[in-house]
Design a protein around this motif. Sequence first.
Motif, short mmCIF file in Angstrom:
data_model
loop_
_atom_site.label_atom_id
_atom_site.label_comp_id
_atom_site.label_asym_id
_atom_site.label_seq_id
_atom_site.Cartn_x
_atom_site.Cartn_y
_atom_site.Cartn_z
N SER A 61 -30.55 -0.89 -14.68
CA SER A 61 -30.80 -1.60 -15.68
C SER A 61 -32.32 -0.86 -16.16
CB SER A 61 -31.13 -2.88 -15.34
OG SER A 61 -32.11 -3.11 -14.36
N ILE A 62 -32.74 -1.23 -17.19
CA ILE A 62 -33.89 -0.51 -17.87
C ILE A 62 -34.67 -1.79 -18.47
CG2 ILE A 62 -35.21 0.92 -19.55
CD1 ILE A 62 -32.71 2.74 -19.49
N ASN A 63 -35.86 -1.67 -18.02
CA ASN A 63 -36.92 -3.02 -18.33
C ASN A 63 -37.78 -2.43 -19.46
OD1 ASN A 63 -38.33 -5.30 -18.54
ND2 ASN A 63 -39.67 -5.09 -16.92
N ASP A 64 -38.91 -2.34 -19.48
CA ASP A 64 -39.85 -1.62 -20.55
C ASP A 64 -39.52 -0.22 -20.89
OD1 ASP A 64 -42.92 -3.62 -19.96
OD2 ASP A 64 -40.90 -4.09 -20.43
N MET A 65 -39.51 0.38 -22.12
CA MET A 65 -39.65 1.44 -22.43
C MET A 65 -40.74 1.99 -23.54
SD MET A 65 -35.31 2.16 -23.13
CE MET A 65 -35.50 3.86 -22.74
N GLY A 66 -41.11 3.02 -23.59
CA GLY A 66 -42.23 3.13 -24.28
C GLY A 66 -42.29 4.54 -24.93
N ARG B 84 -53.47 11.29 -22.26
CA ARG B 84 -52.38 10.46 -22.65
C ARG B 84 -52.78 9.13 -23.07
NH1 ARG B 84 -46.71 11.94 -19.58
NH2 ARG B 84 -47.75 13.66 -19.60
N GLU B 85 -51.90 8.72 -24.19
CA GLU B 85 -52.09 7.31 -24.51
C GLU B 85 -50.97 6.83 -24.91
OE1 GLU B 85 -54.87 7.27 -28.07
OE2 GLU B 85 -53.42 8.39 -29.31
N LEU B 86 -50.93 5.31 -24.77
CA LEU B 86 -49.79 4.65 -25.30
C LEU B 86 -49.59 4.68 -27.03
CD1 LEU B 86 -47.43 2.66 -24.88
CD2 LEU B 86 -49.15 0.67 -24.99
N VAL B 87 -48.51 4.75 -27.32
CA VAL B 87 -48.45 4.64 -28.84
C VAL B 87 -47.53 3.24 -28.91
CG1 VAL B 87 -47.06 5.74 -30.75
CG2 VAL B 87 -48.12 7.26 -28.89
N ALA B 88 -46.63 3.09 -28.44
CA ALA B 88 -45.73 1.78 -28.61
C ALA B 88 -44.82 1.51 -27.54
CB ALA B 88 -44.88 1.83 -29.76
N SER B 89 -44.40 0.04 -27.10
CA SER B 89 -43.50 0.03 -26.10
C SER B 89 -42.80 -1.33 -26.58
CB SER B 89 -44.38 -0.51 -24.91
OG SER B 89 -45.02 -1.80 -24.77
N ASN C 236 -39.41 -7.39 -27.47
CA ASN C 236 -40.86 -7.41 -27.76
C ASN C 236 -41.55 -6.34 -27.95
OD1 ASN C 236 -40.69 -10.45 -27.97
ND2 ASN C 236 -40.92 -10.29 -25.58
N THR C 237 -42.46 -5.99 -28.98
CA THR C 237 -43.02 -4.84 -29.06
C THR C 237 -44.45 -4.76 -28.98
OG1 THR C 237 -42.81 -5.23 -31.63
CG2 THR C 237 -41.09 -4.06 -30.49
N ASN C 238 -45.01 -3.59 -28.71
CA ASN C 238 -46.55 -3.73 -28.65
C ASN C 238 -46.94 -2.16 -29.14
OD1 ASN C 238 -49.13 -4.07 -27.72
ND2 ASN C 238 -48.94 -2.69 -26.15
N VAL D 84 -51.49 3.08 -34.71
CA VAL D 84 -50.30 3.26 -35.59
C VAL D 84 -49.64 2.10 -36.24
CG1 VAL D 84 -49.76 5.16 -33.76
CG2 VAL D 84 -48.64 2.81 -33.50
N LYS D 85 -50.41 0.95 -35.85
CA LYS D 85 -49.82 -0.31 -36.35
C LYS D 85 -49.39 -0.12 -38.02
CE LYS D 85 -51.53 -3.58 -33.01
NZ LYS D 85 -52.63 -4.93 -32.91
N GLY D 86 -48.11 -0.63 -38.43
CA GLY D 86 -47.86 -0.65 -40.00
C GLY D 86 -47.44 0.69 -40.47
N ARG D 87 -47.28 1.91 -39.31
CA ARG D 87 -46.76 3.11 -39.84
C ARG D 87 -45.69 3.38 -38.82
NH1 ARG D 87 -49.73 7.45 -38.99
NH2 ARG D 87 -51.04 6.67 -37.54
N PHE D 88 -45.58 3.02 -37.57
CA PHE D 88 -44.58 3.35 -36.61
C PHE D 88 -43.88 2.18 -36.13
CE2 PHE D 88 -46.88 7.18 -34.56
CZ PHE D 88 -47.12 7.71 -35.57
N THR D 89 -42.75 2.44 -35.98
CA THR D 89 -41.75 1.27 -35.52
C THR D 89 -40.82 1.77 -34.25
OG1 THR D 89 -41.42 0.28 -37.82
CG2 THR D 89 -39.94 -0.66 -36.26
N ILE D 90 -41.00 1.01 -33.20
CA ILE D 90 -40.18 1.57 -31.95
C ILE D 90 -39.00 0.31 -31.90
CG2 ILE D 90 -41.35 -0.40 -30.68
CD1 ILE D 90 -41.23 1.73 -28.29
N SER D 91 -37.93 0.83 -31.53
CA SER D 91 -36.56 0.19 -31.32
C SER D 91 -35.94 0.74 -30.24
CB SER D 91 -35.79 0.21 -32.77
OG SER D 91 -35.50 1.45 -33.03
N ARG D 92 -34.89 -0.24 -29.88
CA ARG D 92 -34.21 0.44 -28.67
C ARG D 92 -32.54 0.01 -28.79
NH1 ARG D 92 -36.68 -2.20 -23.31
NH2 ARG D 92 -34.52 -1.37 -22.29
#
Length: 119
Positions: free
Chosen positions: A30-35, A45-50, A56-58, A63-71
Amino acid sequence: QVQLVESGGGLVQPGGSLRLSCTASGSILSINDMGWYRQAPGKQRELVASITSGGNTNYADSVKGRFTISRENAKNTVNLQMNTLKPEDTGVYYCLAEVATMSDQGDYWGKGTLVTVSS
């Protein structure tokens, strides 16, 4: 054991778009969080999105409003749609996944894909 492979980086002009993808393979239960993280030249190194397994996304404020993370859980894949790119988005983008295998659970990193935003 577990491998993460990123794709989709490249050179793009300011204001343009890119889509990054990362697929995990191996003995995965299984995979829990991805980012997605990034590292600009000379910076940490810095977090962009998870994103959690439940969707649930962070996002980093920058980058808010410009990037979209999906899985896509069935494909063990995480995507990052990047729009309205800026020169300061330049860097190596790394995929991270919290993976459970038969023998352990831990964080796995991809080798990175380079994104260059320049005219």
